[in-house]
Design a protein around this motif. Structure first.
Motif, mmCIF file in Angstrom:
data_model
loop_
_atom_site.group_PDB
_atom_site.id
_atom_site.type_symbol
_atom_site.label_atom_id
_atom_site.label_comp_id
_atom_site.label_asym_id
_atom_site.label_seq_id
_atom_site.Cartn_x
_atom_site.Cartn_y
_atom_site.Cartn_z
ATOM 1 N N VAL A 32 -0.123 -7.485 -5.781
ATOM 2 C CA VAL A 32 -0.262 -7.647 -7.231
ATOM 3 C C VAL A 32 -0.255 -6.290 -7.928
ATOM 4 C CG1 VAL A 32 -1.859 -8.393 -9.042
ATOM 5 C CG2 VAL A 32 -1.385 -9.892 -7.121
ATOM 6 N N LEU A 33 -0.953 -5.307 -7.378
ATOM 7 C CA LEU A 33 -0.969 -3.978 -7.984
ATOM 8 C C LEU A 33 0.420 -3.332 -7.961
ATOM 9 C CD1 LEU A 33 -4.335 -2.565 -6.649
ATOM 10 C CD2 LEU A 33 -3.796 -3.241 -8.983
ATOM 11 N N ALA A 34 1.144 -3.491 -6.868
ATOM 12 C CA ALA A 34 2.478 -2.919 -6.786
ATOM 13 C C ALA A 34 3.420 -3.581 -7.782
ATOM 14 C CB ALA A 34 3.027 -3.056 -5.364
ATOM 15 N N VAL A 35 3.367 -4.894 -7.908
ATOM 16 C CA VAL A 35 4.217 -5.594 -8.872
ATOM 17 C C VAL A 35 3.845 -5.197 -10.295
ATOM 18 C CG1 VAL A 35 4.773 -7.872 -9.809
ATOM 19 C CG2 VAL A 35 4.756 -7.517 -7.345
ATOM 20 N N ALA A 36 2.551 -5.065 -10.574
ATOM 21 C CA ALA A 36 2.115 -4.679 -11.920
ATOM 22 C C ALA A 36 2.603 -3.274 -12.279
ATOM 23 C CB ALA A 36 0.598 -4.752 -12.014
ATOM 24 N N THR A 37 2.566 -2.348 -11.321
ATOM 25 C CA THR A 37 3.053 -1.002 -11.621
ATOM 26 C C THR A 37 4.570 -0.982 -11.733
ATOM 27 O OG1 THR A 37 3.107 -0.391 -9.279
ATOM 28 C CG2 THR A 37 1.111 0.144 -10.528
ATOM 29 N N VAL A 92 -6.514 -12.412 2.685
ATOM 30 C CA VAL A 92 -7.439 -11.745 1.766
ATOM 31 C C VAL A 92 -6.942 -10.333 1.442
ATOM 32 C CG1 VAL A 92 -9.780 -10.803 1.580
ATOM 33 C CG2 VAL A 92 -9.427 -13.096 2.467
ATOM 34 N N ALA A 93 -6.376 -9.634 2.406
ATOM 35 C CA ALA A 93 -6.005 -8.229 2.218
ATOM 36 C C ALA A 93 -4.701 -8.048 1.458
ATOM 37 C CB ALA A 93 -5.887 -7.545 3.575
ATOM 38 N N MET A 145 0.817 -1.190 0.000
ATOM 39 C CA MET A 145 0.000 0.000 0.000
ATOM 40 C C MET A 145 0.863 1.256 0.000
ATOM 41 S SD MET A 145 -3.178 -0.689 -0.281
ATOM 42 C CE MET A 145 -3.792 0.935 -0.029
ATOM 43 N N ALA A 146 1.996 1.184 0.654
ATOM 44 C CA ALA A 146 2.863 2.366 0.691
ATOM 45 C C ALA A 146 3.376 2.696 -0.710
ATOM 46 C CB ALA A 146 4.022 2.135 1.649
ATOM 47 N N TRP A 147 3.771 1.672 -1.472
ATOM 48 C CA TRP A 147 4.262 1.905 -2.826
ATOM 49 C C TRP A 147 3.154 2.502 -3.700
ATOM 50 C CZ3 TRP A 147 7.807 2.984 -6.118
ATOM 51 C CH2 TRP A 147 7.602 2.764 -7.464
ATOM 52 N N LEU A 148 1.955 1.958 -3.624
ATOM 53 C CA LEU A 148 0.856 2.463 -4.434
ATOM 54 C C LEU A 148 0.476 3.891 -4.041
ATOM 55 C CD1 LEU A 148 -1.407 -0.678 -4.663
ATOM 56 C CD2 LEU A 148 0.070 0.276 -6.415
ATOM 57 N N THR A 149 0.478 4.187 -2.750
ATOM 58 C CA THR A 149 0.167 5.535 -2.302
ATOM 59 C C THR A 149 1.234 6.519 -2.773
ATOM 60 O OG1 THR A 149 -0.984 4.648 -0.388
ATOM 61 C CG2 THR A 149 -0.318 6.959 -0.272
ATOM 62 N N PHE A 150 2.483 6.118 -2.703
ATOM 63 C CA PHE A 150 3.567 6.961 -3.207
ATOM 64 C C PHE A 150 3.412 7.186 -4.705
ATOM 65 C CE2 PHE A 150 7.769 7.174 -5.233
ATOM 66 C CZ PHE A 150 8.218 8.381 -4.703
#
Length: 81
Positions: free
Chosen positions: A71-76, A64-65, A1-6
């Motif tokens: 997956v989103l962080a790896v995809a980005t 679950v969380a 979540m930190a990577w995606l928020t950044f």
């Protein structure tokens, strides 16, 4: 979540510096985070999950969380999509 928020923060900053409207990006991200949190809370209060042991409940909710942000962080990171 930190990577995606950044990543979202940097994109919003760059977009704002170029004069692009970034409200939709930020609103979509906030809605996604809020929706994900609401789903986890709803899952935590399902009667079958409430009857589990505390350790088992935490393990289920973590399983679950965590895959979604991972997956989103790896995809980005890899530029997939």
């Amino acid at each position: 979540m930190a990577w995606l928020t950044f990543l979202v923060g940097v994109l919003a900053l760059w977009g704002a510096a170029e004069g692009t409207a970034v409200g939709g990006l930020l609103a979509g991200y906030a809605a996604g985070v809020t929706g994900g949190g609401a789903l986890l809370v709803a899952l935590a209060f399902v009667p079958a999950v409430r009857r589990m042991t505390p350790a088992g409940r935490r393990l289920l909710l973590a399983a679950v969380a965590c895959p979604v942000p991972l997956v989103l962080a790896v995809a980005t990171w890899l530029g997939v999509g």
